[in-house]
Enzyme design. Structure first.
Site, PDB file in Angstrom:
ATOM      1  CD  GLU A  85      60.360  49.673  33.984  1.00  0.00           C
ATOM      2  OE1 GLU A  85      60.326  48.768  34.835  1.00  0.00           O
ATOM      3  OE2 GLU A  85      60.243  50.873  34.273  1.00  0.00           O
ATOM      4  N   GLY A 215      32.798  51.332  -2.960  1.00  0.00           N
ATOM      5  CA  GLY A 215      32.660  49.967  -3.457  1.00  0.00           C
ATOM      6  C   GLY A 215      31.244  49.487  -3.237  1.00  0.00           C
ATOM      7  N   GLY A 217      27.952  47.218  -2.046  1.00  0.00           N
ATOM      8  CA  GLY A 217      27.510  46.780  -0.739  1.00  0.00           C
ATOM      9  C   GLY A 217      28.039  45.399  -0.399  1.00  0.00           C
ATOM     10  N   GLY A 218      28.448  45.219   0.847  1.00  0.00           N
ATOM     11  CA  GLY A 218      28.913  43.907   1.301  1.00  0.00           C
ATOM     12  C   GLY A 218      30.352  43.607   0.974  1.00  0.00           C
ATOM     13  CB  VAL A 219      32.825  45.210  -1.252  1.00  0.00           C
ATOM     14  CG1 VAL A 219      33.135  46.638  -0.816  1.00  0.00           C
ATOM     15  CG2 VAL A 219      33.961  44.597  -2.053  1.00  0.00           C
ATOM     16  N   GLY A 220      33.004  45.163   2.202  1.00  0.00           N
ATOM     17  CA  GLY A 220      33.878  45.301   3.364  1.00  0.00           C
ATOM     18  C   GLY A 220      34.389  46.707   3.613  1.00  0.00           C
ATOM     19  CE  LYS A 221      30.778  50.770   0.816  1.00  0.00           C
ATOM     20  NZ  LYS A 221      30.176  49.476   0.412  1.00  0.00           N
ATOM     21  CB  THR A 222      31.640  49.155   7.538  1.00  0.00           C
ATOM     22  OG1 THR A 222      30.659  49.913   6.825  1.00  0.00           O
ATOM     23  CG2 THR A 222      31.571  49.485   9.019  1.00  0.00           C
TER      24      THR A 222
END
Length: 943
Positions: A85, A215, A217-222
């Site tokens: 286990e 980067g 806006g809209g590139v995926g930082k968040t």
């Protein structure tokens, strides 16, 4: 990675243990405490174990748990089952999907990891049985080394109950740190997370690092920040993810709120009161400088925000990591972030972009016949930006090829299209009324409560339900926790659409929301004929002169919302009849409308200085919502006959209101009437005829002395609240004719010494009476001298919660046939002598401080939760510890240990952090119940 699998786990905690050592002592107490803290725990029944191998069911339970607690006791290592286990648990930990917390119960950590002493003896026996070079034994030793090296708890001797509570607090805090929602399709995230982990250098335990993600806006930082958070947050003592810092720090008070949130999240829910940004900065340093924390500051655009939330690395304990996302690389440099600690979030590579676009455009169905050439061309225009790929994919999903071609033709007209223009393709494809909804949300309502937005926009005849659904389908907005959210890039695109209506003259734009634009339009002589909506919400009160005719020429104005705007002009403001929603708390004077019918649907003038309602709302036939709460000078209620479509009337806190208008009785559409805190209100109007609309009446804290017998005519009433009405002395028996009543709350009505009994209707003996749908009856603190009304149990066939605290009756009728009753509370009833038989489904029985109670029901053992504090007469009558031990669940006050000799708590019964009981209904609605800790308490000195 859309959301961590942790959010879908079956169990909160998996307990690994060796039964004979701990089952009837430490383990039993820990298991009970976990369950009573609302922590759903898997504990294997050791007696059912068969064979040498752990079962698939047990393997699945480990995988389906968020935390594994391993109780290393003296004989743990002697069990090959336990070691298998343990090995499985450590495998799951390495997969970053399980938190492991060891408890060293009367053994030393070094005995486990080396191993030494009894652990060494146990492993020697396994080596004899399986061989010195057995792979199995090697895996066991490795698992013991890894688990024994983890930070956990050690207990040798001492106050075991306190030790258990410490474990419970730590587990609760870890469970509160839930993973974040990342993305529906996290394409390309894994490789970026791995790259970022190298920069984070998590192996370094002493350094405190600030990392910058930058980067466009809209590139995926968040999205990347959330993804890395989910992967590493368990390695820190505390963590906080502050989203939308730019949006949420427009003023000093906003920054203070962010500081409070950061501290609360990092320190497991502790509350802090901060009064200034400087004070908040000092408090963050003081509380976190010795704590290893993960802090993520998302969408920062000003160094002032960084100075307030994470001034420098010395604010935080060794090993801490601070991650900042921003569009501005220079901002990172100016805050001292090293260039080698910056990570540029770049657009997706072509293959990744195609994959992400296809997932949104085809929803995983690759059979839709769209040429790969069209797909490639669309992807080309998105420039690898995930937000653009998602918006375009959602827009083109399900559309035929010729519509794809038309979209591409639009984009081809300007090969230098910016991202705003690419996103605008989805906006351009909307119907006119959906465009209006989109622009209103972008300019005014991003992040606001969905129900409120729908009410406001429905007032403008915009068909909001279908419109919002379309916007969600197009990925232009999302509904998150009952709010409507819009990505800041999409919001910026919407705002730009409005600004471009006229670049240099705000009076020629459809919507105004910026302070300077509103001030210019309202104080100057400018053309305003195209203005449809003005929404100005200031963070603190500010003076703004608004003349009498400032709105007169705004013929198209449909929304006017002004918060914290003080107008020095003393006269009435003239408003156009086209206005649909008017909201101005603390309005200095009552506005006037032109003659003729008005289109106003929502009116919110809370906390204004009105004394009377002007002209009784004559001509306001379309009004549905009126909020005049906290209008402390208001003396009379409006005549509702002039507002035939009114649904909600809020007059809460109108302290000088003396009369409720008779028109309530005749209104056909009023659903909610809130008169709470109208302390001078003495009478509720008669209801001479059947009223089928009113569903909720709130009369708490009024001076009403009685309810009229005609209350029976509120035939659709579901909830009536009459709490703390200190002058209420009489309830009519006709109240039993409210066939749809679900909740009746009369707590604190101290003059109500008698609750009426049902009386047969002599005019119609076959007419149905009683409360067939009543679930909650609260009569706490009413000084009832008797409870005879409960003798006719057929009146309460569905009653679930009966609250009778603080009354003066001596006997309680048998409740045995209240088959749906879950909770009964008769605490602080000093005259109560006996509790007769109780129903089988009863889960909670509260009888605290019932000094005269001498007899309790014989079937009390069937009750899951019992509270019997300071029942002196019961003890004198022979109730003993032996009787206590026969109960299903009890709590010993002196040793602070909880026991469950007879079974487990029901899974749907959960405690909250204050120790209150919460019941989860079929609609997942938590209801606070009874307000007492659930336990049995009997003082040792009384026995």
């Amino acid at each position: 990675m859309a959301s961590s699998s942790n959010s879908r786990k079956t169990y909160h905690v998996f307990l690994s243990f060796r039964g004979p050592d701990v089952r009837n002592t430490f383990l039993g107490h820990l298991y009970t405490a976990l369950n009573q803290s609302g922590i759903y725990t898997y504990m294997d029944n050791e007696e059912l174990r068969k064979g040498e191998q752990i079962t698939p069911e047990l393997m699945k339970a480990i995988k389906d748990s968020r935390i594994a607690v391993i109780i290393f006791s003296k004989d743990y290592a002697s069990s090959s089952w336990c070691l298998d286990e343990l090995t499985k648990i450590m495998e799951c930990k390495k997969q970053k999907d399980l938190t492991v917390l060891p408890v060293f119960y009367k053994v030393e950590p070094h005995e486990v990891r080396t191993p030494r002493g009894i652990y060494k003896e146990a492993m020697a026996k396994h080596e004899v049985k399986f061989g010195n070079d057995s792979d199995k034994v090697k895996r066991w030793k490795e698992a013991l080394l890894d688990a024994g090296s983890l930070s956990g708890w050690a207990f040798g001797d001492g106050y075991e109950a306190g030790f258990i509570q410490h474990i419970i607090q730590e587990i609760s805090s870890r469970l509160d740190r839930l993973p974040l929602e990342v993305a529906k399709y996290p394409v390309g995230m894994h490789s970026r997370v791995q790259e970022l982990k190298k920069i984070l250098n998590l192996q370094s335990k002493d350094d405190v690092l600030m990392i910058g993600l930058w980067g466009q806006g809209g590139v995926g930082k968040t999205t990347l920040a959330k993804a890395i958070y989910n992967v590493i947050y368990r390695e820190f003592q505390g963590s906080s993810f502050l989203e939308h810092v730019k949006e949420n720090s427009k003023s000093s008070s906003d920054l203070v709120a962010l500081q409070e949130k950061l501290l609360s999240e990092a320190l497991f829910g502790k509350k802090f009161a901060i009064y200034s940004v400087g004070g908040g900065s000092c408090l963050i340093q003081d509380r976190l400088h010795n704590t290893k924390v993960l802090i993520i500051l998302d969408d920062v655009d000003d160094v002032y925000q960084l100075n307030a939330l994470a001034g420098n690395c010395q604010w935080f304990g060794n090993g801490s990591r601070i991650i900042i996302t921003t569009k501005d690389r220079h901002l990172l440099t100016s805050h001292g972030v090293d260039w080698n600690h910056m990570y540029e979030v770049k657009p997706l590579k072509n293959g990744e972009a195609v994959e992400l676009f296809r997932k949104h455009a085809f929803l995983g169905n690759q059979k839709i016949e769209i040429s790969s050439n069209l797909v490639d061309r669309v992807v080309h225009y998105a420039k690898g930006l995930p937000l653009a790929l998602e918006v375009l994919g959602s827009f083109l999903c399900g559309r035929r090829e010729h519509l794809w071609q038309s979209t591409l033709d639009k984009l081809a007209k300007n090969p230098q299209k910016k991202i705003n223009d690419v996103l605008k393709v989805s906006y351009d494809g909307l119907e006119p009324h959906v465009k209006e909804i989109f622009l209103d949300i972008a300019c005014f309502f991003n992040g606001k409560e969905a129900k409120y937005i729908r009410n406001v926009l429905d007032s403008c005849d915009l068909d909001t339900i279908i419109g919002v659904e379309i916007l969600i389908e197009r990925s232009l907005i999302s509904e998150v926790r009952e709010t409507l959210q819009m990505h800041d890039l999409i919001q910026s695109m919407g705002m730009n659409i409005v600004k471009e209506e006229c670049c240099d003259d705000p009076g020629k734009r459809s919507r105004l929301w910026l302070h300077d634009d509103v001030l210019r339009v309202l104080s100057g002589d400018v053309e305003t004929g195209v203005v449809k909506a003005i929404v100005l919400k200031l963070s603190k009160q500010e003076e703004m002169y608004i003349g009498r005719d400032a709105f007169t020429n705004m013929r198209k104005l449909r929304l006017l919302i002004l918060h914290n705007v003080h107008n020095p002009f003393s006269g009435p403001i003239h408003l156009p009849n086209e206005l649909r929603w008017f909201e101005w708390p603390y309005c200095a004077s009552i506005p006037k409308f032109s003659d003729g019918p008005k289109k106003l649907v929502g009116l919110d003038l809370q906390k204004s200085n009105m004394k009377v309602v002007p002209k009784q709302f004559k001509g306001f036939e379309k009004l549905k919502f009126i909020n005049l709460s906290e209008c402390k000078l208001l003396v009379c209620m409006p005549d509702l006959s002039y507002t035939p479509n009114l649904e909600k009337l809020n007059l809460r806190g109108c302290q000088n209101l003396k009369h409720a208008h008779e028109s309530i009785a005749y209104h056909c559409k009023l659903q909610l009437l809130d008169l709470k805190g109208c302390s001078k209100l003495r009478r509720f109007p008669d209801i001479p005829n059947k009223n089928k609309s009113l569903r909720e009446v709130i009369l708490n804290g009024t001076s009403i002395e009685e309810l009229p017998a005609s209350i029976e005519n509120l035939v659709s009433l579901k909830h009536i609240y009459i709490e703390n009405c200190k002058k209420l002395a009489i309830l009519p028996s006709s109240i039993y004719k409210l066939q749809n009543l679900s909740a009746l709350r009369l707590g604190g009505c101290s003059k109500l010494i008698k609750f009426p009994k049902e009386e047969e209707d002599s005019s119609d003996p076959h007419k149905k009476t009683g409360f067939p749908k009543l679930h909650i009856l609260s009569l706490n603190g009413c000084n009832l001298s008797e409870a005879e009304f409960l003798e006719n149990l057929s009146c309460f066939p569905r009653l679930q919660f009966l609250e009778l605290r603080g009354n003066n009756f001596t006997h309680l009728p048998t409740c045995e046939r209240l088959h749906y009753l879950h909770g009964l509370n008769v605490s602080y009833c000093p005259q109560l002598q006996e509790i007769p038989k109780i129903p089988k489904k009863l889960i909670y029985l509260g009888a605290t401080n019932c000094e005269s109670l001498s007899r309790i029901p014989s079937n009390i053992r069937d009750v899951k939760i019992v509270q019997l504090t300071s029942c002196h007469e019961l003890v004198r009558n022979g109730f003993s510890i032996d009787d206590l031990l026969r109960l299903e669940n009890f709590y010993c006050k002196d040793c602070c240990q909880v026991f469950l000799p007879g079974g487990e708590m029901p899974k749907w019964l959960l405690p909250n952090k204050e120790g209150y009981i919460s019941f989860v209904t079929s609609k997942d609605l938590y209801k606070r119940f009874l307000g007492v800790a659930f336990c049995v308490i009997l003082r040792a000195e009384e026995t």
